[in-house]
Each structure stands twice: as C-alpha cells, then as structure tokens.
Design an enzyme around this catalytic site. Structure first.
Site, mmCIF file in Angstrom:
data_model
loop_
_atom_site.group_PDB
_atom_site.id
_atom_site.type_symbol
_atom_site.label_atom_id
_atom_site.label_comp_id
_atom_site.label_asym_id
_atom_site.label_seq_id
_atom_site.Cartn_x
_atom_site.Cartn_y
_atom_site.Cartn_z
ATOM 1 N N GLY A 227 -9.560 -4.770 9.196
ATOM 2 C CA GLY A 227 -8.340 -4.188 9.729
ATOM 3 C C GLY A 227 -8.155 -4.450 11.203
ATOM 4 O O GLY A 227 -7.574 -5.453 11.614
ATOM 5 N N ARG A 228 -8.697 -3.581 12.020
ATOM 6 C CA ARG A 228 -8.415 -3.645 13.447
ATOM 7 C C ARG A 228 -8.950 -4.903 14.134
ATOM 8 O O ARG A 228 -8.343 -5.402 15.061
ATOM 9 C CB ARG A 228 -8.929 -2.366 14.130
ATOM 10 C CG ARG A 228 -7.912 -1.254 13.975
ATOM 11 C CD ARG A 228 -8.451 0.127 14.095
ATOM 12 N NE ARG A 228 -7.353 1.066 13.893
ATOM 13 C CZ ARG A 228 -6.843 1.398 12.706
ATOM 14 N NH1 ARG A 228 -7.359 0.885 11.612
ATOM 15 N NH2 ARG A 228 -5.828 2.237 12.616
ATOM 16 N N ASN B 151 -14.990 -2.166 3.477
ATOM 17 C CA ASN B 151 -14.140 -2.074 4.659
ATOM 18 C C ASN B 151 -14.816 -1.141 5.662
ATOM 19 O O ASN B 151 -15.591 -0.273 5.292
ATOM 20 C CB ASN B 151 -12.758 -1.535 4.259
ATOM 21 C CG ASN B 151 -11.884 -1.164 5.441
ATOM 22 O OD1 ASN B 151 -11.478 -0.013 5.579
ATOM 23 N ND2 ASN B 151 -11.595 -2.115 6.291
ATOM 24 N N CYS C 106 -6.748 7.537 4.181
ATOM 25 C CA CYS C 106 -6.220 7.892 5.497
ATOM 26 C C CYS C 106 -6.502 9.370 5.792
ATOM 27 O O CYS C 106 -6.157 10.246 5.003
ATOM 28 C CB CYS C 106 -4.720 7.638 5.551
ATOM 29 S SG CYS C 106 -3.993 8.002 7.168
ATOM 30 N N GLN D 79 0.844 -1.189 0.000
ATOM 31 C CA GLN D 79 0.000 0.000 0.000
ATOM 32 C C GLN D 79 0.882 1.243 0.000
ATOM 33 O O GLN D 79 1.729 1.418 0.881
ATOM 34 C CB GLN D 79 -0.923 0.034 1.208
ATOM 35 C CG GLN D 79 -1.878 1.221 1.149
ATOM 36 C CD GLN D 79 -2.882 1.229 2.291
ATOM 37 O OE1 GLN D 79 -2.688 1.959 3.253
ATOM 38 N NE2 GLN D 79 -3.935 0.442 2.166
ATOM 39 N N GLY E 151 -15.424 -1.228 10.235
ATOM 40 C CA GLY E 151 -16.254 -1.657 11.346
ATOM 41 C C GLY E 151 -16.745 -3.082 11.289
ATOM 42 O O GLY E 151 -17.694 -3.437 12.000
#
Length: 318
Positions: free
Chosen positions: A216-217, A194, A83, A53, A196
């Site tokens: 992601g998280r 993407n 971002c 990325q 949540g």
C-alpha cells in the site's frame, strides 16, 4: 487507502507496471446506492486488472453494490474487514466486522450469488486484545465456507479504540507467521499478505510462504518499486518504461481528464499529487516535488508541468 488510490493514482501506477492488480480506495455501499455512481466507479480501461474495494455490512447492500461494480467492468470485488478508523466503525463495517464472521459470510455469499467475478476479503489478524491465531483461523474458515477463496491478510491487529488509523499501521506488531499458518491450514485458499512491506527482498521472502503480496503506502510513496514487478513476478521480459516514459504517457491522460472534468472541479494537482514520489531517492527529487507542488504553475493547468519538473531535476542529477 482512502483518498489515495483514486483512478488518477491507478492510471499513473499502471504506467509503471502492466500486470500488477490495482485496488480502488474503499467505496461504501451507501455512497453507491444513494450517491453519484459514475463519480465513484468510473475508471480507465487501461487500469485492468483492477478490483473494487467495498465498505459495508448489509448483505443486500453489498450484493447491489457488487452488481454495480461488475456492471462497470471491475475484475474483482473486495470486502474491507480491516479498516480501523472510528468513522468506518460508526458505519458498522471495516475491522469491527471481524467480530461478526457470520455476518461477513452472509455478505460474501450475497455478493457471490449476485456476480460472476471473484469476491475477496481483506482483513486483520485480530481486533483489540484478541490476538490468538485461533481467532483469525476461525474467521477465515467461516468466510471460506461461504465461498470466498482469496484472503488479503494485514498481519497485525486492529485496535478499535484508542489508536488512530496511522497508529494502527505502526503500533500493533506485525505477525507474518499468522498469514503463513493460514496458508498451511487452508492450502486450497489464496492467501495474500499485507502490512509494512517495503522492499523486493521482503516480497520474495513472503512469497516463499504465501501466494501473493499486497503493498500500500510504500507503493504510493515510492512507486518506482513496482518497475521490476512485471519481469520479476509476471514473467514479462519487455523492458520497463523509464520514469520519463511514465511522465510522457501521463500528459495526454491529464489533458483529457481536465478537458472532460475541469468544469466539474477537477484540478491538475488532484492528479499530479500522486506522482510526487516518482523520483524518490534520486538526486534532484526535491526539485521535482517542488515543481509539481508549485501553486502558480498548477493553477495554469498545463500538463506539461510534468516535463518541466523533470527538466528542473536534470542538472541536479548530472
């Protein structure tokens, strides 16, 4: 996922899922053109498939950086247009690029002309108070005309002033229906959603409407969520590795990395920090995390610490 999905994190995640695409943390074009390229791009061959990325806005710099990524063996080049951090904005890239779709299109075309691997774009659905579906539809349409076929849609706005990156992941409301509409309006494109997403049920729901899901998280904090991915989404009927298998597989990797890079500053905790969530939700998980966070044991630099952490939790899990 800056400072999170480094090569040690990706190697750990690869022990859990054989097929899921992994993405690097965002690497700026400036860091590659003017910095230590091996430090930013080196990775283990076991990580494949893996995407690089990039953060940047100048087409020539993006093309040069994409060439480096292809030369290093990455499977995909992804341009970050999502971002929201002010540090990224000062570099004129990230989510602020959504206001300049023609510049993004020029960058995508330059990268596609420079490499033979896929060039993809990750973006939000809007910026600041621009929240109409038409905005993201037009953005995707312009970039698609430049040859991009895959869009990773973080389905919430980016607020460029007044919210921290953490707040930008929580306060702007999620609008998955925008990603669904993009797939309806651009059926030939690959649309990946993407934002949540935390459960297998949520993934299954989204896959009724779009082509893929990026996590992601939740994948970082609860990596065992990925243990069912290979059988559930990739048709791999082999039994997944156990958590103990994952830890044992990482020990020789940790030892090799410390032997190679320990003199250059790599410490054991720089790798084990990514594994703290492996036992999330299990009895004894706290003891596991405490052991992997023990400064004295980490300072000893012994990769067998992984097994000691496992042994400490066993009596609590019994």
């Amino acid at each position: 996922m800056m400072d999170w999905t480094d090569r040690h994190c990706r190697m750990f995640h690869r022990q859990i899922t054989r097929h899921t695409w992994l993405y690097t943390e965002m690497v700026t074009t400036g860091a590659l053109i003017h910095g230590d390229v091996p430090r930013h791009l080196d990775f283990s061959q076991e990580e494949h498939p893996v995407a690089l990325q990039l953060g940047g806005s100048e087409p020539a710099d993006l093309a040069q950086s994409a060439k480096l990524g292809a030369r290093w063996g990455y499977d995909e080049i992804n341009l970050n247009c999502g971002c929201p951090s002010e540090r990224v904005q000062k570099g004129a890239f990230g989510a602020c690029l959504m206001a300049e779709p023609k510049l993004v299109a020029d960058g995508v075309k330059a990268m596609r002309d420079a490499v033979d691997i896929d060039v993809t774009v990750k973006h939000r659905i809007g910026i600041d108070d621009v929240s109409s579906y038409d905005f993201v539809r037009d953005f995707v349409g312009i970039i698609a005309d430049a040859g991009c076929n895959t869009f990773i849609v973080h389905a919430r706005n980016a607020i460029l002033k007044g919210l921290s990156p953490k707040e930008n992941r929580e306060i702007p409301p999620l609008k998955p229906e925008y990603a669904y509409r993009l797939k309806q309006d651009f059926p030939r494109l690959e649309i990946i959603i993407n934002g949540g997403i935390k459960t297998l049920d949520e993934i299954d729901l989204h896959l009724r409407h779009v082509d893929g899901v990026m996590i992601g998280r939740e994948a970082y904090h609860n990596p065992w969520l990925m243990a069912d991915f290979d059988s559930r989404y990739y048709g791999d009927d082999r039994a997944p590795a156990s958590r103990e298998d994952v830890l044992r597989a990482m020990i020789p990797y940790l030892a090799e990395q410390l032997s190679r890079y320990g003199s250059k500053g790599l410490k054991l905790n720089g790798m084990t920090r990514h594994m703290l969530g492996l036992m999330a939700g299990l009895p004894g998980a706290r003891a596991f995390r405490q052991t992997l966070s023990d400064a004295r044991q980490l300072a000893a630099g012994d990769p067998a610490l992984l097994l000691r952490a496992l042994e400490r939790m066993r009596p609590l899990a019994a």
